[in-house]
Design an enzyme around this catalytic site. Structure first.
Site, short mmCIF file in Angstrom:
data_model
loop_
_atom_site.label_atom_id
_atom_site.label_comp_id
_atom_site.label_asym_id
_atom_site.label_seq_id
_atom_site.Cartn_x
_atom_site.Cartn_y
_atom_site.Cartn_z
N SER A 45 0.78 -1.17 0.00
CA SER A 45 -0.09 0.05 0.00
C SER A 45 0.87 1.34 -0.06
CB SER A 45 -1.01 -0.35 1.18
OG SER A 45 -2.17 0.85 1.00
N ASP A 176 -5.84 -3.37 -2.45
CA ASP A 176 -4.82 -2.98 -1.49
C ASP A 176 -4.20 -4.37 -1.02
OD1 ASP A 176 -3.56 -1.97 0.86
OD2 ASP A 176 -4.37 -0.08 0.21
#
Length: 270
Positions: A45, A176
């Site tokens: 991320s 993510d």
């Protein structure tokens, strides 16, 4: 032959996490501690963004200056408290929530990542970026050997469900990598020292806890840097708010300088 390469694990934590990790790395570099060319860098991320940036050949001073200037390319993701609660309680439904979400501008996230990255080619260093298959629930790690564009891999790793559209890669839709864990330290290969930058140690749904990840690394030397009190104060509760970025990156740099001796010893294996 034993793989003793140092491993840097860069965790997730929103735009504030990007700022803090950039500050930490700049502060470490001030004291002569840098990511060596033979290192492995694992990014999740926000950490995927920072990993791609710091291995691009762009100086940390340049990357730091962008954060201090509060570059308008850094945006505040539209993620409400209600959305965060949905993610925290979604379990195995996270992928379906991401696929069903109505995103006003599905291409925006890819454009932002393309702007954030100073270089769009994979670096020579061993960079590994995590992502989560929204359809199958499988976890994936992208490398330069996968035939996937760097921008796509970084965008996939940082595509926060309910805020950003899943990123399509090779016929699959990815979200993510923090949906497994904000850290993913247990992916560290070999037997070398591991340095973890952890803006957060959270895991969503049926993710893997950081405690289990540390246990999986066994007796390896693992050095974890979490936000100190000034960094927490600079961020407050605004994980996704770019207004805190200049203060957070400055606090991170001061913390990085303070952590340098500890990290130097860890990397030297002493």
């Amino acid at each position: 032959m034993t793989d003793d390469r140092p491993v840097w694990v860069l965790g997730g934590g929103g735009v504030a996490g990007i700022a803090w990790e950039t500050g930490i790395l700049a502060g470490l570099a001030d004291e002569g501690v840098v990511i060596a060319p033979d290192s492995v860098v694992i990014g999740t991320s926000a950490g995927a963004v920072v990993g791609a940036q710091v291995t691009s050949g762009t100086s940390l001073e340049e990357l730091y200056a962008v954060q201090v200037a509060n570059d308008p390319r850094e945006v505040s993701p539209n993620l409400s408290a209600g959305s965060l609660l949905k993610l925290a309680t979604a379990g195995k439904r996270i992928g379906r929530l991401a696929l069903d979400a109505k995103i006003d501008d599905p291409g925006r996230h890819l454009r932002i990542i393309a702007d954030r990255l100073p270089v769009h080619d994979w670096p020579a260093i061993d960079l590994r970026l995590t992502a989560f298959d929204a359809e199958s629930g499988e976890f994936r790690v992208f490398t330069r050997d996968d035939g996937v564009a760097l921008v796509d891999a970084v965008a996939a790793s940082s595509a926060i469900p309910l805020s950003m559209a899943p990123v399509q890669i090779q016929g699959r839709h990815y979200i993510d990598g923090g949906m497994r864990s904000a850290i993913n330290a247990d992916l560290a290969p070999g037997a070398g020292p591991v340095v973890v930058l952890a803006p957060s140690t959270a895991s969503f749904g049926s993710g893997v806890s950081f405690e289990k990840q540390r246990a999986a690394l066994g007796g390896r030397r693992v050095t974890v840097i979490e936000r100190d009190a000034p960094s927490k104060a600079a961020q407050g509760r605004k994980l996704m708010d770019r207004s805190v970025v200049p203060a957070v990156v400055a606090a991170g740099r001061a913390q990085g300088r303070a952590e340098a001796a500890r990290v130097r010893v860890a990397l030297a294996g002493q």
